[in-house]
Design a protein around this motif. Structure first.
Motif, PDB file in Angstrom:
ATOM      1  N   ALA A 183     -23.782  17.753   1.936  1.00 33.94           N
ATOM      2  CA  ALA A 183     -23.147  16.932   2.960  1.00 33.94           C
ATOM      3  C   ALA A 183     -22.001  16.138   2.373  1.00 33.94           C
ATOM      4  N   TYR A 184     -20.925  15.979   3.172  1.00 35.51           N
ATOM      5  CA  TYR A 184     -19.746  15.253   2.697  1.00 35.51           C
ATOM      6  C   TYR A 184     -19.401  14.096   3.632  1.00 35.51           C
ATOM      7  N   CYS A 185     -19.418  14.332   4.953  1.00 31.72           N
ATOM      8  CA  CYS A 185     -18.904  13.316   5.869  1.00 31.72           C
ATOM      9  C   CYS A 185     -19.988  12.619   6.687  1.00 31.72           C
ATOM     10  N   MET A 186     -21.132  13.254   6.883  1.00 33.97           N
ATOM     11  CA  MET A 186     -22.250  12.727   7.666  1.00 33.97           C
ATOM     12  C   MET A 186     -21.895  12.405   9.115  1.00 33.97           C
ATOM     13  N   ARG A 189     -22.734   2.342  14.781  1.00 32.31           N
ATOM     14  CA  ARG A 189     -23.709   3.432  14.820  1.00 32.31           C
ATOM     15  C   ARG A 189     -25.126   2.904  14.688  1.00 32.31           C
ATOM     16  N   VAL A 198     -20.435  14.467  -4.081  1.00 35.38           N
ATOM     17  CA  VAL A 198     -19.176  13.816  -3.689  1.00 35.38           C
ATOM     18  C   VAL A 198     -19.211  13.668  -2.169  1.00 35.38           C
ATOM     19  N   MET A 199     -19.100  12.420  -1.691  1.00 32.36           N
ATOM     20  CA  MET A 199     -19.145  12.175  -0.249  1.00 32.36           C
ATOM     21  C   MET A 199     -18.125  11.107   0.093  1.00 32.36           C
ATOM     22  N   THR A 200     -17.942  10.855   1.364  1.00 35.43           N
ATOM     23  CA  THR A 200     -17.024   9.794   1.748  1.00 35.43           C
ATOM     24  C   THR A 200     -17.771   8.458   1.805  1.00 35.43           C
ATOM     25  N   ALA A 249     -19.501   8.223   5.037  1.00 33.92           N
ATOM     26  CA  ALA A 249     -20.786   8.928   5.070  1.00 33.92           C
ATOM     27  C   ALA A 249     -21.895   8.019   4.547  1.00 33.92           C
ATOM     28  N   ILE A 287     -22.771   5.377   7.018  1.00 33.25           N
ATOM     29  CA  ILE A 287     -23.618   5.919   8.079  1.00 33.25           C
ATOM     30  C   ILE A 287     -25.066   6.008   7.598  1.00 33.25           C
ATOM     31  N   ARG A 346     -11.793  23.583   2.448  1.00 30.85           N
ATOM     32  CA  ARG A 346     -13.145  23.662   1.890  1.00 30.85           C
ATOM     33  C   ARG A 346     -13.914  24.859   2.441  1.00 30.85           C
TER      34      ARG A 346
END
Lengths: 99, 467, 377
Positions: free
Chosen positions: A55-58, B45, B132-134, B137, B140, B380
């Motif tokens: 997962a990257y952005c969720m 959220r 690697v994530m934002t 993310a 959230i 990607r």
């Protein structure tokens, strides 16, 4: 990769199955979140080269968290709410639709 | 079966919720369609569930304020379709919406898109590695599940969200192993031209400075003017490499959270064919809107971050203005009353947006992120690199459509959400033209990948409907 | 002013196949291609190399398509060899699925008519029953309604985008020039040939080939050729990449080498509208799931529509101008199938300055002849 903060439960805890292994989950979690808590490795292998991905952005815009949920392939895990007993399977490469 | 409304709102974040509250009060039969299971969008959220937790305070007062908005929405009388993905919209307007793997059609006379923002893609070497994530993310994860990264984890990037998330972690008793800030030295000089706006948005500035001070006092290592971020690992992230003042270092990390700002989510508005322009101040595509939020197609309005980044409070005000504009367009409100109702909202909006030019200038992403090195994957989904794109341009592809045909970049499931901006900037840079001239990827339905079975069932259902 | 032996107007699969044939015969060629946002039918195509349904009531079209299919393996080998880019030709035969006895009967009748109109033994499609279909595609879980199909050993498919890329690379490799973003603004004759003006430059050649899809109509008129082309919208669905199934090429459902499944294709007369409609997507999906119920689980990643370049009888148009000698016009909706003959017979003809007898039946004068409105099979 991720862990739960203590003393935060507002909803029921239960378990789901990930590749046959029982894993902790809570109402309100998404499948992707449960996978991130369950392990550090890849969530899937790319359909192009087999490269490891997770997962990257969720939030449903990167399509990296594609998993099989209760027999249905290529679900976006970050958009699926977990339910008790849900069967989650990681996808390695291209899904099979023909038996 | 198709249900008909005066106003269909796509998105249940602050813009959509505020619009629905106002439109319902003005007598418009309104529906809000959203893909999340509860109202709030990304910024608020899961606020209904999360605000009940004893740990909620860690998320800060701005987040918890969202609860009141959600409560007013629940009481507004507007219809609400959660867990619903809109995958196609046909004029004027039929929304093909999927709930629980079944598509139904929502029909409306006026359409308001309030689909918010997405993170700017941050391509660098190794960014596709698990781990690697934002930052978005991770936020959230915190809001919906009270989950935090396991150590060692690093945060890299710039922008208000970086400071906010890091502060929320501190309030939850968690410390990142380090913060790599990518704002170049001298950015403040670039932003000085907008300092007037910054001063009138002093409340935002004060909040940001306060967060920065807390982080510095916390003892978390903070490194500034960082560039050349790379993620290193085999099956997953193992180390993060970065460059600072010409010196390259690397650190152990199992999670790297990146952020280089947010951009309007324009997929839906582009697919509809509304006019958009490249905005050089914010390096993204923005729909062309009038001051009612009306787009270039009749019956279409756009509000909130998806029309241009302004933040949650600006989004709510824009939602209300758009609702008034829609009511006027549907003849439920005369022009004079509409102007009168909108006046105080316009003043509030201007105040909320005052800080933006300053922030946009300070946090402008570096060129290396927008036009990455050859070996960096830019698409990607299809694993195409910056070199593949440059080669396609060299062989005669003058725009994103041809680059897509020749490289498959943009053909994967994300349909360009993670690569379209980078494609435009790479093509522009390779051709020596402006991004506006290079053009943007053509966005087509489905806006979300529905199954063939769900489509087939739609055909059966419509075959049964009386003509 | 830049000069060439031949200028080809149109960088799609028709124009570039001809240009490739020309550079392979040592001609100096410039291809002028339009803008990134142009209609570009070559980008929206199903990729079939298809013979069995071509030319019912128009025998030369069937013969021409068959000839091209026979020449295709040589084109594949030549392009792969010269450019390193394979068009990914697979020519193991193709089917048209029949979902009930009525469809079987109709298809059988059509095949009989095709057999009768062609020289004996030259049309080799035949009806097969379900058992034989399953034998050809072992392990494929066909739906219960699939009763059989028509099968032709000469049919197949390629990847149309790889074909286009290979042709572009092949032209460049042999010294040809493809110039993007150069929509023709002016086309006129001078003593020795033609002068073409675009926004970016001026070009001269003794011969020109107009292969600009729907853009050909206006250009052809300027050289005294009547090209009555009509747009017909075709919509295609593409799924996510799936594990390989041993599917043969077919006109409704096929699987590409990347694993995506293509589902197509609609036929809508809607003018120059290329919007993809949900209704059409649903119709296509419905038929596809009757052929292959397992497709229900597959995710649609994208759908798009393009405009076929159709003549009134759907067969190709080959013309050379009487009033402007040296000007040729080439249009068809089956540019992938015909890529082989375009790179051979047509390229040869352009260099010689005269179209061969084999394509005389495709001259646009046929549309003015009374009572001649052949169908497509």
């Amino acid at each position: 990769m991720f862990q739960r903060l203590p003393d935060t439960a507002t909803a029921a805890d239960f378990t789901v199955e990930v590749d046959g292994t029982t894993c902790a989950a809570r109402a309100g979690d998404t499948v992707a979140a449960v996978l991130l808590m369950a392990g550090d490795g890849p969530m899937r292998r790319s359909v192009v080269s087999g490269a490891p991905r997770a997962a990257y952005c969720m939030m449903g815009v990167c399509f990296e968290c594609l998993v099989e949920v209760d027999g249905l392939p290529s679900q976006q895990g970050c958009l699926v709410q977990v339910r008790p007993g849900m069967r989650i399977k990681r996808q390695n490469g291209r899904p099979e639709i023909a038996p | 079966m198709t249900e008909s409304f005066d106003l269909a709102v796509v998105g249940a974040g602050p813009a959509g919720l505020a619009a629905a509250i106002r439109s319902s009060a003005l007598g418009l039969k309104t529906v809000v369609v959203d893909e999340q299971p509860a109202p709030g969008g990304q910024i608020y959220r899961a606020v209904e569930a999360t605000s009940r937790s004893p740990r909620a305070a860690a998320l800060g007062p701005d987040y918890l304020r969202g609860r009141e908005l959600v409560e007013r929405f629940r009481a507004s009388g507007a219809h609400y379709q959660p867990s619903t993905q809109v995958w196609q919209i046909e004029p004027s307007w039929s929304l093909f919406a999927s709930t629980a793997a079944s598509t139904h059609v929502v029909s409306a006379r006026h359409l308001l898109l309030a689909v918010g923002a997405t993170e700017r893609p941050v391509p660098f070497s190794g960014w596709t590695l698990p781990g690697v994530m934002t930052v978005g993310a991770a936020q959230i994860m915190l809001k919906t599940s009270f989950m935090v990264p396991k150590p060692p984890f690093w945060i890299a990037g710039q922008g208000p969200l970086v400071l906010l998330y890091a502060t929320q972690l501190l309030d939850a008793g968690i410390r990142p192993d380090g913060l790599l800030l990518t704002t170049p030295k001298g950015a403040i000089g670039r932003a000085l031209g907008h300092v007037g706006g910054a001063l009138s948005g002093w409340r935002y500035l004060r909040k940001g400075l306060a967060m920065m001070r807390r982080l510095k006092r916390s003892g978390v290592p903070i490194l500034s003017d960082v560039e050349g971020i790379e993620a290193i690992g085999g099956e997953r992230l193992e180390r993060v490499s970065y460059r600072r003042a010409g010196v390259t270092q690397n650190v152990a990390a199992s999670t790297l959270l990146v952020h280089e700002g947010v951009v309007p989510s324009t997929h839906m508005s582009l697919a509809l064919g509304a006019a958009h322009d490249w905005d050089d101040a914010t390096l993204c595509m923005k729909p062309r809107l009038d001051d009612w939020g009306k787009a270039s197609l009749p019956g279409l309005s756009i509000a909130g971050d998806c029309g241009g980044i302004g933040g949650a409070e600006a989004a709510a005000v824009q939602g209300e203005i758009a609702a008034i504009g829609a009511a006027q367009a549907l003849d439920k409100l005369d022009d004079a009353a509409a102007q009168r109702d909108a006046l105080p909202l316009r003043k509030a909006l201007a105040a909320h947006l005052a800080i933006r030019p300053f922030l946009d200038a300070i946090y402008r992403p570096r060129a290396a992120i927008r036009t990455p090195d050859d070996n960096v994957i830019v698409c990607r989904c299809e694993e195409r690199t910056a070199k593949d794109v440059r080669d396609a341009v060299a062989s005669g592809c003058i725009g994103p459509a041809q680059v897509k045909s020749f490289t498959r970049a943009g053909m994967g499931p994300c349909q360009g959400r993670q690569c379209a901006l980078t494609l435009t900037e790479l093509i522009a840079s390779a051709r020596g033209v402006s991004p506006a001239e290079a053009g943007y990827l053509r966005i087509r339905p489905p806006l979300k990948p529905v199954t063939i079975g769900e489509l087939a069932a739609l055909d059966e259902a419509s075959a049964k409907e009386p003509a | 002013m830049k000069s060439a032996d031949v200028i080809v107007i149109g960088g799609g699969v028709v124009g570039t196949a001809i240009a490739y044939g020309l550079v392979s015969r040592a001609a100096k060629v410039i291809v002028l291609d339009g803008g990134d946002g142009d209609l570009r039918a070559s980008r929206v195509n199903f990729g079939l190399v298809w013979v069995q349904t071509k030319g019912l009531g128009f025998p030369p079209y069937q013969a021409w398509s068959r000839r091209s299919a026979d020449l295709w393996p040589a084109l594949e080998a030549d392009l792969a060899d010269r450019t390193g880019i394979s068009p990914q030709l697979e020519q193991k035969g193709g089917v048209v699925y029949c979902l009930d006895d009525h469809e079987m009967e109709e298809r059988r009748t059509t095949l009989l008519r095709m057999h009768n109109q062609m020289e004996a033994g030259t049309y080799e499609a035949r009806m097969i029953d379900r058992r034989e279909l399953e034998g050809l595609m072992p392990g494929v879980p066909f739906g219960p309604e699939v009763v059989g199909a028509s099968f032709s050993p000469h049919d197949g498919a390629c990847d149309p985008l790889s074909l286009l890329r290979a042709l572009h690379a092949g032209i460049a490799a042999k010294g040809g020039s493809i110039r993007p973003g150069e929509t023709v603004q002016e086309l006129k004759r001078d003593g020795t040939g033609f002068v073409i003006v675009t926004a970016k430059g001026t070009y001269h050649a003794a011969r020109i080939v107009i292969a600009a899809g729907h853009g050909s109509v206006a250009l052809a008129k300027q050289v005294g050729i009547h090209a009555p082309l009509v747009p017909e919208r075709g919509q295609i669905l593409v799924t996510e990449r799936l594990a390989p199934m041993s599917l043969l090429a077919a006109s409704g459902v096929r699987q590409t080498r990347d694993g995506t499944i293509l589902i197509g294709v609609t036929n809508d007369s809607v003018g120059f509208n290329i919007d993809a409609s949900a209704g059409a997507a649903a119709r296509l999906a419905h038929r596809a799931t009757r052929i292959l119920p397992a497709l229900r689980m597959a995710r649609l990643v994208r759908t798009w529509a393009g405009l076929r370049v159709l003549t009134p009888d759907k067969a190709p148009l080959y013309a050379q101008s009487d009033t402007h000698p040296g000007a040729f016009c080439v249009n068809c909706h089956s540019g992938v199938t015909l890529a082989a003959v375009h790179s051979q017979d047509i390229a040869e003809a352009v260099l010689k300055g005269a179209l061969p007898e084999s394509v005389a039946p495709f001259h646009p004068r046929r549309f003015k002849e009374a009572g001649h409105v052949p169908e497509a099979a």
